[in-house]
Design a protein around this motif. Sequence first.
Motif, PDB file in Angstrom:
ATOM      1  N   VAL A  22     -10.483  -7.087  -1.728  1.00 42.69           N
ATOM      2  CA  VAL A  22     -11.823  -6.898  -2.664  1.00 42.69           C
ATOM      3  C   VAL A  22     -11.802  -5.491  -2.887  1.00 42.69           C
ATOM      4  N   ARG A  23     -11.950  -5.340  -4.272  1.00 39.93           N
ATOM      5  CA  ARG A  23     -12.292  -4.122  -4.935  1.00 39.93           C
ATOM      6  C   ARG A  23     -13.745  -3.862  -5.329  1.00 39.93           C
ATOM      7  N   LEU A  24     -14.175  -2.596  -4.773  1.00 39.84           N
ATOM      8  CA  LEU A  24     -15.603  -2.150  -4.769  1.00 39.84           C
ATOM      9  C   LEU A  24     -15.788  -0.899  -5.739  1.00 39.84           C
ATOM     10  N   GLN A  29     -22.175   1.238  -1.346  1.00 38.84           N
ATOM     11  CA  GLN A  29     -21.946   0.223  -0.776  1.00 38.84           C
ATOM     12  C   GLN A  29     -20.421   0.547   0.097  1.00 38.84           C
ATOM     13  N   CYS A  30     -19.645   1.306  -0.333  1.00 33.69           N
ATOM     14  CA  CYS A  30     -18.382   1.768   0.299  1.00 33.69           C
ATOM     15  C   CYS A  30     -19.022   2.634   1.480  1.00 33.69           C
ATOM     16  N   TRP A  42      -7.221   1.723   0.500  1.00 39.38           N
ATOM     17  CA  TRP A  42      -6.685   2.774  -0.666  1.00 39.38           C
ATOM     18  C   TRP A  42      -7.631   2.767  -1.810  1.00 39.38           C
ATOM     19  N   ASN A  43      -7.582   3.886  -2.514  1.00 36.41           N
ATOM     20  CA  ASN A  43      -8.319   4.050  -3.710  1.00 36.41           C
ATOM     21  C   ASN A  43      -7.652   3.964  -5.055  1.00 36.41           C
ATOM     22  N   GLU A  44      -8.316   3.757  -6.008  1.00 38.63           N
ATOM     23  CA  GLU A  44      -7.493   3.523  -7.329  1.00 38.63           C
ATOM     24  C   GLU A  44      -8.411   4.565  -8.304  1.00 38.63           C
ATOM     25  N   ALA A  45      -7.695   4.955  -9.210  1.00 38.51           N
ATOM     26  CA  ALA A  45      -8.548   5.573 -10.265  1.00 38.51           C
ATOM     27  C   ALA A  45      -8.416   4.531 -11.387  1.00 38.51           C
ATOM     28  N   GLY A  46      -9.595   4.129 -11.908  1.00 40.81           N
ATOM     29  CA  GLY A  46      -9.717   3.177 -13.120  1.00 40.81           C
ATOM     30  C   GLY A  46     -11.181   2.562 -13.359  1.00 40.81           C
ATOM     31  N   TYR A  47     -11.103   1.632 -14.311  1.00 41.77           N
ATOM     32  CA  TYR A  47     -12.374   0.925 -14.429  1.00 41.77           C
ATOM     33  C   TYR A  47     -13.417   2.165 -14.882  1.00 41.77           C
ATOM     34  N   ASN A  48     -13.544   2.397 -16.211  1.00 40.53           N
ATOM     35  CA  ASN A  48     -14.493   3.331 -16.752  1.00 40.53           C
ATOM     36  C   ASN A  48     -14.487   4.593 -16.151  1.00 40.53           C
ATOM     37  N   ARG A  50     -14.132   5.438 -12.976  1.00 41.38           N
ATOM     38  CA  ARG A  50     -14.524   5.397 -11.565  1.00 41.38           C
ATOM     39  C   ARG A  50     -13.405   5.095 -10.642  1.00 41.38           C
ATOM     40  N   ILE A  51     -13.804   5.402  -9.396  1.00 41.18           N
ATOM     41  CA  ILE A  51     -12.913   5.283  -8.251  1.00 41.18           C
ATOM     42  C   ILE A  51     -13.220   3.810  -7.804  1.00 41.18           C
ATOM     43  N   VAL A  52     -12.024   3.294  -7.545  1.00 40.71           N
ATOM     44  CA  VAL A  52     -12.172   1.855  -6.866  1.00 40.71           C
ATOM     45  C   VAL A  52     -11.560   1.784  -5.664  1.00 40.71           C
ATOM     46  N   TYR A  53     -12.429   1.382  -4.630  1.00 38.73           N
ATOM     47  CA  TYR A  53     -12.106   1.247  -3.275  1.00 38.73           C
ATOM     48  C   TYR A  53     -11.720  -0.147  -2.994  1.00 38.73           C
ATOM     49  N   VAL A  54     -10.268  -0.130  -2.078  1.00 37.87           N
ATOM     50  CA  VAL A  54      -9.727  -1.660  -2.182  1.00 37.87           C
ATOM     51  C   VAL A  54      -9.776  -1.714  -0.564  1.00 37.87           C
ATOM     52  N   PHE A  55     -10.680  -2.744  -0.072  1.00 44.53           N
ATOM     53  CA  PHE A  55     -10.947  -2.977   1.166  1.00 44.53           C
ATOM     54  C   PHE A  55     -10.109  -4.627   1.628  1.00 44.53           C
ATOM     55  N   LEU A  56      -9.590  -4.844   2.648  1.00 45.27           N
ATOM     56  CA  LEU A  56      -9.402  -6.179   3.259  1.00 45.27           C
ATOM     57  C   LEU A  56     -10.771  -6.993   3.102  1.00 45.27           C
TER      58      LEU A  56
END
Length: 86
Positions: A22-24, A29-30, A42-48, A50-56
């Motif tokens: 799930v990407r938040l 919330q994170c 992990w975290n991703e750079a993307g979407y406008n 913004r930092i995207v947080y990737v959770f199980l």
Amino acid sequence: MEIRDFDLQGFLRDKYRGEELVRLLNPKQCYFYMSQGVFPLWNEAGYNDRIVYVFLKEPTLRLFKKWREHDTQWEILQHEKRERQV
């Protein structure tokens, strides 16, 4: 002996399928999830920009209900989203 850089993020991406993740985008919330002991893989750079947080997904399911109760804006945002889709 040669030491190689280990690409942990790449390893995790290969290990887990998309439906297991799930990407938040909401940092509050994170933070809530992390304060409950569930951390992003992990975290991703993307979407406008913004930092995207990737959770199980599985560990976040029990926390999502708590988050909805905690976040008073949740129902308002969901209602607005449904209105835009109509």
